[in-house]
Design a protein around this motif. Sequence first.
Motif, PDB file in Angstrom:
ATOM      1  N   THR A  87      -3.128   7.598  -4.169  1.00 34.08           N
ATOM      2  CA  THR A  87      -4.407   6.881  -4.229  1.00 34.08           C
ATOM      3  C   THR A  87      -5.008   6.852  -5.632  1.00 34.08           C
ATOM      4  OG1 THR A  87      -5.595   8.915  -3.675  1.00 34.08           O
ATOM      5  CG2 THR A  87      -4.941   7.496  -1.840  1.00 34.08           C
ATOM      6  N   PRO A 116      -0.099   4.959   0.891  1.00 33.89           N
ATOM      7  CA  PRO A 116      -1.156   5.899   1.313  1.00 33.89           C
ATOM      8  C   PRO A 116      -1.039   7.272   0.659  1.00 33.89           C
ATOM      9  CG  PRO A 116      -0.211   4.754   3.203  1.00 33.89           C
ATOM     10  CD  PRO A 116       0.658   4.428   2.036  1.00 33.89           C
ATOM     11  N   SER A 128       0.837  -1.200   0.000  1.00 27.49           N
ATOM     12  CA  SER A 128       0.000   0.000   0.000  1.00 27.49           C
ATOM     13  C   SER A 128       0.873   1.251   0.000  1.00 27.49           C
ATOM     14  CB  SER A 128      -0.922   0.005   1.222  1.00 27.49           C
ATOM     15  OG  SER A 128      -0.157   0.072   2.415  1.00 27.49           O
TER      16      SER A 128
END
Length: 376
Positions: free
Chosen positions: A309, A306, A304
């Motif tokens: 996006t 953050p 991931s």
Amino acid sequence: MKPEPHFAAFPMANPPSYSRWLATGSTLLALVGGGGVLLRPFFEPRVTALLAAGVLLAWFLALLVCTLSFRLNRHTAQCYREETQQVSQAWWAQHRRQVALVESVLIGAAGTTDLHWRRVLAGKGSPPSVQEESGGQAIRLLQVFGADLVERERQLARQLATTWQQQRKPAALPALQCYWQGSPAGWSAFVQQMAQECPDVQLPEHPEPWQGMASLDAIIERLHGAPAEARILCAGCQSSASSRDARLPAGEAAVLWLLGTQGGARFTCGERFAAEQDDLAEVALRAVRQAELEKQAEACVAFSQPEVTQLGELGWPLNQHQQDAYWGELEGLQAMVVQTLAACHAEQHASPCAWLASDPDHTLALGVVQPDDASS
């Protein structure tokens, strides 16, 4: 790798307005005729005719120069367009060069073999348990002992050498170069264990430091046109320190690649994104173009990110094979781990698999792994 070439538009000249030129010529012809009549008492007819011919010749030459300038501009624009296309095609041909992942080893808390990783990618393997340490949370290998991170990395390096020998039984290795991600102590432990497991494998005392996609660029360039038996060894170990402020638990892993010209899933150099200077949509599209795909790959192995996006909005399936819970924070080893998993997925399903991870010098790196030609 040099950046993708961009060329300014060639300045195009406006086409001649022939209707205006004809109108001007007609006006001049009328003026010359009328002037010849008016000036007849003052000049000889021969002089008047020469003046009229000179005016009309000047008009014709001006029209000819204007037309030739326009044609020359169009010809130069065509040459410019063809030359820029050749430069762009040559850049893409180099940018699409590939290397083959001939052999690989991946060790983490969730497994050590391809079977383990295929179960993880299929969603059948549970994430490893998170441990509480004095500094914070961590995901650790149960077969590695001790609290000292340097010693844990040494153990990971020795296990990496042993697992490679057990899984692949490597013979003599005529490696052109060796790259290492990790501490010198970890490399020394790896070399010592390899000397015991495979005495025929000769490894250098000081390997090249692994620098993410920059190193992969150099490897692809080095192997381009190399003999079929040429090999480059890339390996690394990481045991991260736990921290209460960290977004992910501390993780640890070991990975090994044996890269060649053919005989396994195919890596490209991938694309890098820097938030302060790049447009993510353009970088993502370039990664698809680099893999010569019409659209994004249907699978993507990723950690991931953050701070980024938009990729999900661009159609990248980021949540399908997210690896945070299986590995924790791996720092500089993150990209090698997801690329290895993407290669495993590509080979198993005979279809391209995308990957996404952090990069030492950029916000993130991304790319697509292709299955081996022989298996696709």
